[in-house]
Design an enzyme around this catalytic site. Sequence first.
Site, mmCIF file in Angstrom:
data_model
loop_
_atom_site.group_PDB
_atom_site.id
_atom_site.type_symbol
_atom_site.label_atom_id
_atom_site.label_comp_id
_atom_site.label_asym_id
_atom_site.label_seq_id
_atom_site.Cartn_x
_atom_site.Cartn_y
_atom_site.Cartn_z
ATOM 1 N N ASP A 42 0.697 -1.112 0.178
ATOM 2 C CA ASP A 42 0.159 0.072 0.180
ATOM 3 C C ASP A 42 0.563 1.526 -0.186
ATOM 4 O O ASP A 42 1.763 1.767 0.407
ATOM 5 C CB ASP A 42 -0.806 0.306 1.045
ATOM 6 C CG ASP A 42 -0.176 -0.030 2.690
ATOM 7 O OD1 ASP A 42 0.756 -0.871 2.565
ATOM 8 O OD2 ASP A 42 -0.571 0.546 3.338
ATOM 9 N N GLU A 43 0.823 2.151 -0.960
ATOM 10 C CA GLU A 43 0.960 4.047 -0.262
ATOM 11 C C GLU A 43 2.588 3.361 -0.511
ATOM 12 O O GLU A 43 3.051 4.493 0.068
ATOM 13 C CB GLU A 43 0.718 4.418 1.229
ATOM 14 C CG GLU A 43 -1.093 4.309 1.195
ATOM 15 C CD GLU A 43 -0.851 4.793 3.381
ATOM 16 O OE1 GLU A 43 -1.905 5.571 3.465
ATOM 17 O OE2 GLU A 43 0.253 5.120 3.941
#
Length: 924
Positions: A599-600
């Site tokens: 993620d991210e």
Amino acid sequence: MPATQANSKMRLTRIAIMRWLRHRKITVCICAVLAFVLIHWYMQSDSYLIEEFTFPLPGATTKKPWSDFFFGWIFKSTTSPPDKQLQKYVNYMAEKIIVNFTVIRNIDSISVKKFTLYNSGNEDIPFFKWKLYFYDVGFVGFNSFPYPRGLPVDNSELLIFHEAGNLYSLQPTDQFVPFIHRGDTLEVVYDTYGPHVSKYYSFPNWFVSCEGCVPRVLKCTVGEGLEFVGNFSKREQLKRSQDDLMKPFTAQDRFKRNSAVRNTRKAPIHSVIPTPLKMDGWEEDSVFVSPSDWVVNAQNFKQEGKLLAETLQLSMGNSRKNNVISFRQGHVNFTKNSNLHTQEGYEISIDPKAGTIEVIAIKPAGAFYAVQTLLSLMKKEHGKSRNSVGYSFPKTKIVDAPRFEYRGLMVDVSRNFVDKKTILKLLDVMAMYKVNKFHFHLSDDDGWRLEILDFPELTQFASNRCLDPTEEVCLPPSLGSGPFLNLSGTGFYTATDYKEILSYAKSRHIQVIPEIDVPGHARSAIKAMELRYKRTKNPKYRLIDPDDRSQYKSAQGHTDNAVNPCLDGTYEFLKVILRNLYDLHKDIQPLTFYMLGGDEVAGGAWEKSPLCMNLKQKHSLHTYHDLKRYFFRRLVHEMEKEGMSFGLWGDAVLDKELNPNPLEEEFKGKVYTYSWSNIWEWRRGSLAYKLANAGYKVVMSPATYFYFDHPYEPDPQERGLYWATRYLDSHTAFSYQPDHLYWNRGTLVNGGEMTDTVLCSGGCPPLTEPQNIRGLQVDLWTETIRTPEQVDYMLFPRFLAFAERAWHKAPWESMKDAVKRNKKHQTDWEKFAQKVGHKELRRLEEKGVSYRLDPPGARFSASILEINTIFPGLPVEYSLNNGASWEKYNPEITTKLSHRGSVWVRSTSFDGQRKSRIVCVEES
């Protein structure tokens, strides 16, 4: 001697002296010698060289020596204290500088903040190159980032520097004032990206240091009380934006919300959480199980039977006709065409006439959950004789199974370490409420938490946080962890610890899913492997391209936290990690599910990496989304050799248009995605359905319902982040409808009414592959959580609402008529709240869980004080004298109060040891 002769000699002497002094070089030398002598004397005097800080009593005065006035303006304006004295000034600042932090206003996604530094001591602080370190999870100076030469602070001759992540430092320039005099106040105003509307969005343990000094924590910032943070009382402090409709609840607001649940005096008869699928024959008749004459017969499920026997203090015995709790493996009669996960199903029959309790289960997990249900039903009682103590069980028949195979809890132990004792307690409570997956977030930017024998640097270095400019001892401080190794930023699980956690989880039928987050959120691993490379000069396990000149900033403010997908060392490193995890699990709970994270990843990562430029050209890759896809495809192929499934956060498999990347046929059924970002305004509300339709297995973990790092209330005194929703209480979690995504409309982020246009701004595709929705998960990120008590506070009691939804599908969830659905939902919530308040909170106390005590609601009606709680049965108290004394509140006694003015109210734990936040109600 005649006077004329004497005068002549004196005149000749003066002439000689004057001639001698006319020689400029000699004159300069003499002046320099005199100046040196005087300076040396002054710097050794008590007015400059402070051997020990001793402060006069209040009212006393300190007489300044004449040297302060004569030399101070010359030397203190141009000279720092000698190096050997800097530590004493650092110590003084830590002891005597008083910090007051205030949010001035929030507007247009920007928060303007101020902190003051007051010299409360009796000494002046001379100029030297001190650094005062503080934390902020907003981006300080967002519009000016990066600022390698510092961010000026309102022409005050001070600069703010970004150290790493959420750590910043304040430093004086060469033009800074010569002294911070006693009684002086410095004011620092700065802005950050994102609103700041809560006291607990600030962090403790600010500290001061200088080059060559041992850092010292500012005394006024120590502790979890955050007394140095100012009040949030003005609209511009409480609102996240100009159109924010959320506001803190008053006592009257809370009373109105709580009034939806009748305040009964006892729980519904024989209640169980999570609610079983089918319960028949509730009667007053019951079975009394006495340790003296009952046995457990568990030939099929010995471990589960032994657990029950030990809890009830019964012996294990062979088959007999009565006074027996029997376990056997067999078929359980479920409803036809049921979508239940029947492999964890069970059946319980309690027959007082026959004197038997029978448990039938398909597999050991079902038998274990039957035990949990029995433990929830039992009531400790005296038998016919006062000396006889046993347990009563009501006459009933239960058929039960979960709606989902995956019912999970994720705990982030990287940002702040969570000790083993707390983890084991969480596993106990998970088992009580039939939650069966423990997602263990073991690595992130702020720390690596698992011992890997092949890479000792990961724990010798990357499990530590402290102030270490060389970055050879520890990672930098963050999130209030302070400059030393003894606070929440430091810690790891040894291989032995991890195996103990695995064994503990296995005995409770909980699968441990380890996560090593890559390619983003990997700063701890990157720095550890760079330290290894520095020591060994072997580049085999390096995780970065040393020639990469890319500039990026992650969501948490890091500029160097993405492993390089174009480097073979990245894959070699992860293969070693995977092999170590496999070995740790193999003799206890074989590793079949591995969480990769994903993620991210910050935009801009790898753009200027020569290795990635070559790789993109070779494989016709164009964007960083393409590189991410390449990275995970290659990892999947490596992992597929081990025959494992693996998980990814949902955004790891999205393209720039927020559409899922196609899933190769060979990997269908093996790739789980955790759908967490569900903000309708951000076009992400339908991602769970999009991922399922694309062939991914989906675990629904919507931030607005199950991110338990968010506050319970929209109040500045509540801990938590609020990027997804301003608050998330037990009722919100209870209300989630996983089978009907678009019925979870909620509100806009600002609290406004949701519209169909916003709801479907990212599309509203139907769910065409419902079999791919595998379950639900709660996520506990620990940015604002530093203690075991705070872990409990943020998880409980709302975790019980999650467990209810993950296991039990309520009838109202399938009602298409919204009016009827809402009515049935409210009735179900009322029953659930009664169970929690009258029963489950006591059970949590018995487990040592410091659950959150919801502040009560209160109002005056015709001078009668009325108090209620979200969970009826929770004890409450009131005070008429601003807390000097407290009285227990009895709702059955409605006494008019002659008191006029404010009344304080609070709830308490059943043992009376803990109290809720105090709220005030006015009687005019």
